[in-house]
Design an enzyme around this catalytic site. Structure first.
Site, PDB file in Angstrom:
ATOM      1  N   CYS A 258     -14.821  -2.881 -14.566  1.00 59.02           N
ATOM      2  CA  CYS A 258     -16.014  -2.991 -13.718  1.00 59.02           C
ATOM      3  C   CYS A 258     -16.882  -4.167 -14.147  1.00 59.02           C
ATOM      4  O   CYS A 258     -17.510  -4.811 -13.302  1.00 59.02           O
ATOM      5  CB  CYS A 258     -16.791  -1.682 -13.726  1.00 59.02           C
ATOM      6  SG  CYS A 258     -15.895  -0.386 -12.856  1.00 59.02           S
TER       7      CYS A 258
ATOM      8  N   CYS B 187     -17.626  -0.477 -17.431  1.00 59.69           N
ATOM      9  CA  CYS B 187     -16.494  -0.443 -18.366  1.00 59.69           C
ATOM     10  C   CYS B 187     -16.001  -1.854 -18.685  1.00 59.69           C
ATOM     11  O   CYS B 187     -16.088  -2.774 -17.870  1.00 59.69           O
ATOM     12  CB  CYS B 187     -15.361   0.429 -17.821  1.00 59.69           C
ATOM     13  SG  CYS B 187     -14.556  -0.211 -16.347  1.00 59.69           S
TER      14      CYS B 187
ATOM     15  N   GLU C  87     -18.793   1.459  -9.649  1.00 59.01           N
ATOM     16  CA  GLU C  87     -19.037   0.053  -9.321  1.00 59.01           C
ATOM     17  C   GLU C  87     -17.997  -0.467  -8.332  1.00 59.01           C
ATOM     18  O   GLU C  87     -18.300  -1.322  -7.501  1.00 59.01           O
ATOM     19  CB  GLU C  87     -18.997  -0.817 -10.591  1.00 59.01           C
ATOM     20  CG  GLU C  87     -20.018  -0.436 -11.654  1.00 59.01           C
ATOM     21  CD  GLU C  87     -19.453   0.554 -12.664  1.00 59.01           C
ATOM     22  OE1 GLU C  87     -18.730   1.482 -12.262  1.00 59.01           O
ATOM     23  OE2 GLU C  87     -19.753   0.398 -13.849  1.00 59.01           O
TER      24      GLU C  87
HETATM   25  N1  LIG Z   1     -16.394   6.631 -14.769  1.00 60.08           N
HETATM   26  C1  LIG Z   1     -16.806   5.359 -14.948  1.00 60.08           C
HETATM   27  C2  LIG Z   1     -16.670   4.698 -16.189  1.00 60.08           C
HETATM   28  N2  LIG Z   1     -16.095   5.321 -17.233  1.00 60.08           N
HETATM   29  C3  LIG Z   1     -15.666   4.571 -18.420  1.00 60.08           C
HETATM   30  O1  LIG Z   1     -14.517   3.791 -18.073  1.00 60.08           O
HETATM   31  C4  LIG Z   1     -13.530   3.859 -19.102  1.00 60.08           C
HETATM   32  C5  LIG Z   1     -12.277   4.585 -18.630  1.00 60.08           C
HETATM   33  O2  LIG Z   1     -11.831   4.036 -17.476  1.00 60.08           O
HETATM   34  P1  LIG Z   1     -10.471   4.465 -16.735  1.00 60.08           P
HETATM   35  O3  LIG Z   1      -9.692   5.361 -17.666  1.00 60.08           O
HETATM   36  O4  LIG Z   1      -9.800   3.156 -16.495  1.00 60.08           O
HETATM   37  O5  LIG Z   1     -10.888   5.143 -15.471  1.00 60.08           O
HETATM   38  C6  LIG Z   1     -14.205   4.575 -20.256  1.00 60.08           C
HETATM   39  O6  LIG Z   1     -14.844   3.603 -21.074  1.00 60.08           O
HETATM   40  C7  LIG Z   1     -15.228   5.465 -19.564  1.00 60.08           C
HETATM   41  O7  LIG Z   1     -16.303   5.815 -20.418  1.00 60.08           O
HETATM   42  N3  LIG Z   1     -17.105   3.411 -16.307  1.00 60.08           N
HETATM   43  C8  LIG Z   1     -17.672   2.736 -15.271  1.00 60.08           C
HETATM   44  O8  LIG Z   1     -18.031   1.562 -15.415  1.00 60.08           O
HETATM   45  N4  LIG Z   1     -17.807   3.369 -14.074  1.00 60.08           N
HETATM   46  C9  LIG Z   1     -17.415   4.631 -13.843  1.00 60.08           C
HETATM   47  O9  LIG Z   1     -17.573   5.136 -12.717  1.00 60.08           O
END
Ligand SMILES: Nc1c(N[C@@H]2O[C@H](COP(=O)(O)O)[C@@H](O)[C@H]2O)[nH]c(=O)[nH]c1=O
Length: 143
Positions: free
Chosen positions: A79, A69, A46
């Protein structure tokens, strides 16, 4: 959503502990932003799609393969917050975030902020992206 899923599929297995997510932002019938989770798990889909869309994200619809997230492990805006701040009107989500601390948080924030949020479009196809993904491996924000 089909396009978002195809985008995410290109990154499956390359995003470490993070699931591979695809995001497409549509305004007036035109794609104005698209993103896929970066190699290694960041940036999030996002973030890239919103950066590309810029001001055109205002009033747009975002199609995301996974629930946006609700919290970032880095402390950066999540996000779901970024989508709200960008003025997106509607978010369509295929699959819920399987992470035990994140499930439902992003969707609750979007709805509480007045963003129309629909769940489950093409959820079966999206689930196939996430079946190899193990929530216990997610890095928690704190402690
Ligand atoms: N890769 C991805 C998500 N991944 C989610 O984001 C959280 C971890 O984030 P962080 O450790 O800060 O990078 C966790 O809940 C995971 O499942 N979320 C999203 O909106 N978009 C993304 O592209």
């Amino acid at each position: 959503m089909r396009r978002a899923i195809a985008l995410a599929a290109t990154r499956v297995g390359k995003t470490a502990e993070n699931p591979a997510v695809g995001c497409i932002i549509v305004k007036d019938g035109e794609v104005v932003g698209e993103g896929v989770t970066g190699e290694g798990g960041r940036p999030h889909a996002e973030e890239l799609a919103l950066d590309q869309a810029g001001e055109r994200a205002g009033g747009a619809t975002a199609y995301v393969t996974l629930e946006p997230c609700g919290e970032r492990s880095s402390g950066a805006p999540s996000c779901s917050q970024r989508l709200v701040m960008a003025g997106v009107d509607r978010v369509v989500v295929a699959a819920s975030d399987a992470s035990p601390y994140a499930a439902g948080v992003g969707v609750a924030r979007l709805r509480a902020s007045g963003v129309e949020t629909d769940l489950g479009l093409m959820s079966r196809e999206a689930a196939a992206l996430y079946e190899g993904y193990f929530p216990g491996k997610i890095v928690r924000p704190e402690g």
